[in-house]
Motif scaffolding. Sequence first.
Motif, PDB file in Angstrom:
ATOM      1  N   ILE A 242       0.838  -1.204   0.000  1.00  0.00           N
ATOM      2  CA  ILE A 242       0.000   0.000   0.000  1.00  0.00           C
ATOM      3  C   ILE A 242       0.870   1.250   0.000  1.00  0.00           C
ATOM      4  CG2 ILE A 242      -1.612   1.343   1.406  1.00  0.00           C
ATOM      5  CD1 ILE A 242      -2.897  -1.306   2.262  1.00  0.00           C
ATOM      6  N   MET A 243       1.910   1.263   0.816  1.00  0.00           N
ATOM      7  CA  MET A 243       2.793   2.431   0.876  1.00  0.00           C
ATOM      8  C   MET A 243       3.572   2.605  -0.425  1.00  0.00           C
ATOM      9  SD  MET A 243       1.919   3.572   3.715  1.00  0.00           S
ATOM     10  CE  MET A 243       3.040   4.963   3.683  1.00  0.00           C
ATOM     11  N   MET A 244       3.970   1.494  -1.041  1.00  0.00           N
ATOM     12  CA  MET A 244       4.677   1.570  -2.320  1.00  0.00           C
ATOM     13  C   MET A 244       3.761   2.117  -3.411  1.00  0.00           C
ATOM     14  SD  MET A 244       6.673  -1.522  -4.322  1.00  0.00           S
ATOM     15  CE  MET A 244       7.839  -1.766  -2.977  1.00  0.00           C
ATOM     16  N   ALA A 245       2.508   1.655  -3.436  1.00  0.00           N
ATOM     17  CA  ALA A 245       1.545   2.144  -4.429  1.00  0.00           C
ATOM     18  C   ALA A 245       1.208   3.611  -4.185  1.00  0.00           C
ATOM     19  CB  ALA A 245       0.272   1.293  -4.373  1.00  0.00           C
ATOM     20  N   LEU A 246       1.089   4.019  -2.921  1.00  0.00           N
ATOM     21  CA  LEU A 246       0.784   5.415  -2.594  1.00  0.00           C
ATOM     22  C   LEU A 246       1.905   6.345  -3.058  1.00  0.00           C
ATOM     23  CD1 LEU A 246      -1.093   7.442  -1.170  1.00  0.00           C
ATOM     24  CD2 LEU A 246       0.167   6.961   0.958  1.00  0.00           C
ATOM     25  N   GLU A 247       3.130   5.917  -2.852  1.00  0.00           N
ATOM     26  CA  GLU A 247       4.264   6.731  -3.284  1.00  0.00           C
ATOM     27  C   GLU A 247       4.300   6.858  -4.805  1.00  0.00           C
ATOM     28  OE1 GLU A 247       9.087   7.020  -2.422  1.00  0.00           O
ATOM     29  OE2 GLU A 247       8.074   5.100  -2.236  1.00  0.00           O
ATOM     30  N   ALA A 248       4.041   5.750  -5.517  1.00  0.00           N
ATOM     31  CA  ALA A 248       4.060   5.784  -6.978  1.00  0.00           C
ATOM     32  C   ALA A 248       2.940   6.656  -7.526  1.00  0.00           C
ATOM     33  CB  ALA A 248       3.945   4.364  -7.532  1.00  0.00           C
ATOM     34  N   GLU A 249       1.744   6.585  -6.951  1.00  0.00           N
ATOM     35  CA  GLU A 249       0.612   7.378  -7.417  1.00  0.00           C
ATOM     36  C   GLU A 249       0.814   8.862  -7.104  1.00  0.00           C
ATOM     37  OE1 GLU A 249      -3.142   8.467  -8.955  1.00  0.00           O
ATOM     38  OE2 GLU A 249      -1.931   6.649  -9.235  1.00  0.00           O
ATOM     39  N   THR A 250       1.447   9.167  -5.992  1.00  0.00           N
ATOM     40  CA  THR A 250       1.684  10.559  -5.622  1.00  0.00           C
ATOM     41  C   THR A 250       2.669  11.219  -6.579  1.00  0.00           C
ATOM     42  OG1 THR A 250       1.262  10.042  -3.285  1.00  0.00           O
ATOM     43  CG2 THR A 250       2.428  12.095  -3.761  1.00  0.00           C
ATOM     44  N   LYS A 251       3.680  10.472  -7.010  1.00  0.00           N
ATOM     45  CA  LYS A 251       4.674  11.037  -7.933  1.00  0.00           C
ATOM     46  C   LYS A 251       4.064  11.252  -9.308  1.00  0.00           C
ATOM     47  CE  LYS A 251       8.777   9.025  -5.718  1.00  0.00           C
ATOM     48  NZ  LYS A 251       9.891   8.045  -5.851  1.00  0.00           N
ATOM     49  N   ILE A 252       3.524  10.215  -9.905  1.00  0.00           N
ATOM     50  CA  ILE A 252       2.909  10.296 -11.236  1.00  0.00           C
ATOM     51  C   ILE A 252       1.637   9.447 -11.212  1.00  0.00           C
ATOM     52  CG2 ILE A 252       3.176   9.878 -13.703  1.00  0.00           C
ATOM     53  CD1 ILE A 252       6.168  10.085 -13.357  1.00  0.00           C
ATOM     54  N   PRO A 253       0.458  10.071 -11.340  1.00  0.00           N
ATOM     55  CA  PRO A 253      -0.798   9.309 -11.290  1.00  0.00           C
ATOM     56  C   PRO A 253      -0.865   8.234 -12.370  1.00  0.00           C
ATOM     57  CG  PRO A 253      -1.222  11.656 -11.060  1.00  0.00           C
ATOM     58  CD  PRO A 253       0.227  11.518 -11.418  1.00  0.00           C
ATOM     59  N   PHE A 254      -1.438   7.099 -12.018  1.00  0.00           N
ATOM     60  CA  PHE A 254      -1.583   5.981 -12.950  1.00  0.00           C
ATOM     61  C   PHE A 254      -2.726   6.279 -13.929  1.00  0.00           C
ATOM     62  CE2 PHE A 254       1.498   4.103 -10.583  1.00  0.00           C
ATOM     63  CZ  PHE A 254       1.570   2.729 -10.579  1.00  0.00           C
ATOM     64  N   ILE A 255      -2.546   5.858 -15.180  1.00  0.00           N
ATOM     65  CA  ILE A 255      -3.593   5.973 -16.192  1.00  0.00           C
ATOM     66  C   ILE A 255      -3.884   4.582 -16.752  1.00  0.00           C
ATOM     67  CG2 ILE A 255      -2.966   8.343 -16.795  1.00  0.00           C
ATOM     68  CD1 ILE A 255      -1.551   7.242 -19.279  1.00  0.00           C
ATOM     69  N   ARG A 256      -4.836   4.511 -17.649  1.00  0.00           N
ATOM     70  CA  ARG A 256      -5.282   3.231 -18.229  1.00  0.00           C
ATOM     71  C   ARG A 256      -4.090   2.439 -18.783  1.00  0.00           C
ATOM     72  NH1 ARG A 256     -10.059   1.129 -20.457  1.00  0.00           N
ATOM     73  NH2 ARG A 256      -9.701  -0.412 -22.090  1.00  0.00           N
ATOM     74  N   GLY A 257      -4.048   1.163 -18.456  1.00  0.00           N
ATOM     75  CA  GLY A 257      -3.006   0.277 -18.967  1.00  0.00           C
ATOM     76  C   GLY A 257      -1.762   0.222 -18.102  1.00  0.00           C
ATOM     77  N   GLU A 258      -1.693   1.018 -17.049  1.00  0.00           N
ATOM     78  CA  GLU A 258      -0.514   1.024 -16.191  1.00  0.00           C
ATOM     79  C   GLU A 258      -0.771   0.212 -14.923  1.00  0.00           C
ATOM     80  OE1 GLU A 258       1.701   5.203 -17.269  1.00  0.00           O
ATOM     81  OE2 GLU A 258       0.380   5.144 -15.521  1.00  0.00           O
ATOM     82  N   GLY A 259       0.314  -0.315 -14.381  1.00  0.00           N
ATOM     83  CA  GLY A 259       0.243  -1.088 -13.151  1.00  0.00           C
ATOM     84  C   GLY A 259       0.088  -2.590 -13.430  1.00  0.00           C
ATOM     85  N   PRO A 260       0.131  -3.366 -12.386  1.00  0.00           N
ATOM     86  CA  PRO A 260       0.159  -2.982 -10.986  1.00  0.00           C
ATOM     87  C   PRO A 260       1.569  -2.763 -10.447  1.00  0.00           C
ATOM     88  CG  PRO A 260      -0.033  -5.345 -11.152  1.00  0.00           C
ATOM     89  CD  PRO A 260      -0.023  -4.827 -12.563  1.00  0.00           C
ATOM     90  N   VAL A 261       1.639  -2.084  -9.288  1.00  0.00           N
ATOM     91  CA  VAL A 261       2.903  -1.933  -8.579  1.00  0.00           C
ATOM     92  C   VAL A 261       3.234  -3.213  -7.829  1.00  0.00           C
ATOM     93  CG1 VAL A 261       4.032  -0.709  -6.680  1.00  0.00           C
ATOM     94  CG2 VAL A 261       2.748   0.558  -8.390  1.00  0.00           C
ATOM     95  N   GLY A 262       2.212  -3.850  -7.279  1.00  0.00           N
ATOM     96  CA  GLY A 262       2.444  -5.058  -6.494  1.00  0.00           C
ATOM     97  C   GLY A 262       1.347  -6.079  -6.687  1.00  0.00           C
ATOM     98  N   VAL A 263       1.679  -7.335  -6.422  1.00  0.00           N
ATOM     99  CA  VAL A 263       0.715  -8.436  -6.529  1.00  0.00           C
ATOM    100  C   VAL A 263       0.839  -9.312  -5.284  1.00  0.00           C
ATOM    101  CG1 VAL A 263       2.342  -9.851  -7.847  1.00  0.00           C
ATOM    102  CG2 VAL A 263      -0.087 -10.386  -7.924  1.00  0.00           C
ATOM    103  N   ILE A 264      -0.314  -9.737  -4.766  1.00  0.00           N
ATOM    104  CA  ILE A 264      -0.363 -10.642  -3.621  1.00  0.00           C
ATOM    105  C   ILE A 264      -1.078 -11.906  -4.066  1.00  0.00           C
ATOM    106  CG2 ILE A 264      -1.248 -10.993  -1.288  1.00  0.00           C
ATOM    107  CD1 ILE A 264      -1.068  -7.986  -0.866  1.00  0.00           C
ATOM    108  N   LEU A 265      -0.416 -13.035  -3.937  1.00  0.00           N
ATOM    109  CA  LEU A 265      -0.969 -14.323  -4.354  1.00  0.00           C
ATOM    110  C   LEU A 265      -1.467 -15.101  -3.153  1.00  0.00           C
ATOM    111  CD1 LEU A 265       1.510 -15.577  -7.088  1.00  0.00           C
ATOM    112  CD2 LEU A 265      -0.926 -15.220  -7.371  1.00  0.00           C
TER     113      LEU A 265
END
Length: 609
Positions: A242-265
Amino acid sequence: MTSEPPTRGRRVDEDEEMYKLDDGVDDYVPYVPVKQQRMQRLQKLASTRGARLDSGQNSEQETVEPKFDEEKEEERRVERARLERTLLLEAQQVQAKKALEDASKTNDDKAAEEESEILAAIASRRKLASDLELAKGIQYTNSLKTSWRPPRYIRERSEQKNAAIREKHQILVEGDDVPPPIETFAEMKIPPAIIKHMKTNRIISPTPIQLQGIPTAFSGRDMIGIAFTGSGKTLAFCLPVIMMALEAETKIPFIRGEGPVGVILCPSRELATQTYENILAWTGALERDGHPQLRTLLCIGGISMADQGHTLGQGIHIVVATPGRLIDMLEKKKFNFDSCQYMCMDEADRMIDLGFEDDSQRQTLLFSATMPRKIQDFAQQSLVRPVLVNVGRAGAANLDVLQVVEYVKQEAKMVYLLECLQKTPPPVIVFSENKNEVDDIQEYLLLKGVEAVAIHGSKTQEERQYAIKAFKSGKKDVMVASGVASKGLDFNDIQHVIIFTMPKEIEDYVHQIGRTGRSGKTGIATTFVNMNTAEQTLLDLKYLLMEAGQKVPAFLQSVEDPRIAQGGSLKGCAVCGGLGHTVANCPKLEDTQRRTMAAHRVNDGGGGY
């Protein structure tokens, strides 16, 4: 008047005469092959040499020549005898030699050799590495860099103080430059909105796995996290992504086709759904506090992905998935892992054979309550500078659970189940390994007026979701479940778990009784065994009870360990962690091999469902 024959005709006759051989010609020699000519020359030389010798020499030659032939014949005979030795004779000699060698070895030596051979076959390649990494020979030596740093006063804390904190909380760590443990969420620099949300759910201070695991994950280190069931592992691996995704979104917002930053299996749909709902709650708290929206995709079988089209259409920050549906979505190119920097496997001992197709470095975290030492070592082959955080023995039972094992005849189980339900107030979970038996138990309880729901792998996703929600909300008092509900699911205030049929694998038993006694609370686990229970399983159960300081009933004490009779040691299984058997007869390994062979038969067109 007669005329002379034509000249041409006479030439033909002359030619015929020229090539015609008279019968009296004595010096005509027919064609002789070159090889035969050489032999004739040798014979002629030999006869010439013999003519030059005197009679004494001739007699000597007559005696030498036969002797020479006898020696050659003897050599040929010996060679034939050597070639005619059968493979059976050679095999017998090899077996005899091996028997002599084995006679000098102890039972422990033999078991160690057999175990090393099996484990070497398991660890034949780096399972967690991607195909591209393996093809290109890519190996990372440095951990993933992050912007997080602990407070200065914690960074400057001596290693002796860090060791004292770990000892206080019974935390064992292995690895180089292990990040310091942190005893409060505020010192971990977790946003106040999440801390406030956790307090409303009675989460005030970190559990042992959290106070060491969260700083380790925040530091970008690969990690193997092992702790008892109900110890807070979900928070330990969800907060970092969550913190990694928050940092990435704060720097440059995600748009269609981008991501994910992380995956949990996760190994089951129910566990994936539970993890997804927890992440939604924590990211929702952030959003309400003014932080950017973080989008999470639930990727499991049994649900329509079209229902989450709005998430796919805006860019994805986090994916929570089961392996089958995740592979399907990747193959359909619904998203990719080009930006993925974080990968976590919950209940990793069940999913350690998975790989990924990208070749970018990612942070890898493996969490489970049951991950034996040899499997930990195997996982470390593909991790970068990993940190092992261990709270209790991998595969050990939760000490907050009172384990009661009772001998109940098969025909008396149903009646005795009703008596056991009177031990504690609801809610209660009843486990059985057989799907048909799950349905039979539910039907019996309903006939007896007990509000019960059932869940197993053959039910539809809607039925499974209804059972979980009805049980969690308190509408139903009893949930009868197969193994799909044993891994990681968190139910509120479960005081009693009844294991109607003892599972074959002891680690499944550990997970099942772990549905109670969670978050520091106590609980009871009642287990039914009888003559249908495998003796090896009973032995595993006996040692598990002894390790946890639980009462061992007389019928379990009478179960003898064949390893003691053979003079061996009581070393546990390196694959599943069971204390009553070795890797040579591990039921988990046998089940894995059976599944692999079945998959090969299906892929080869040999049938299957």
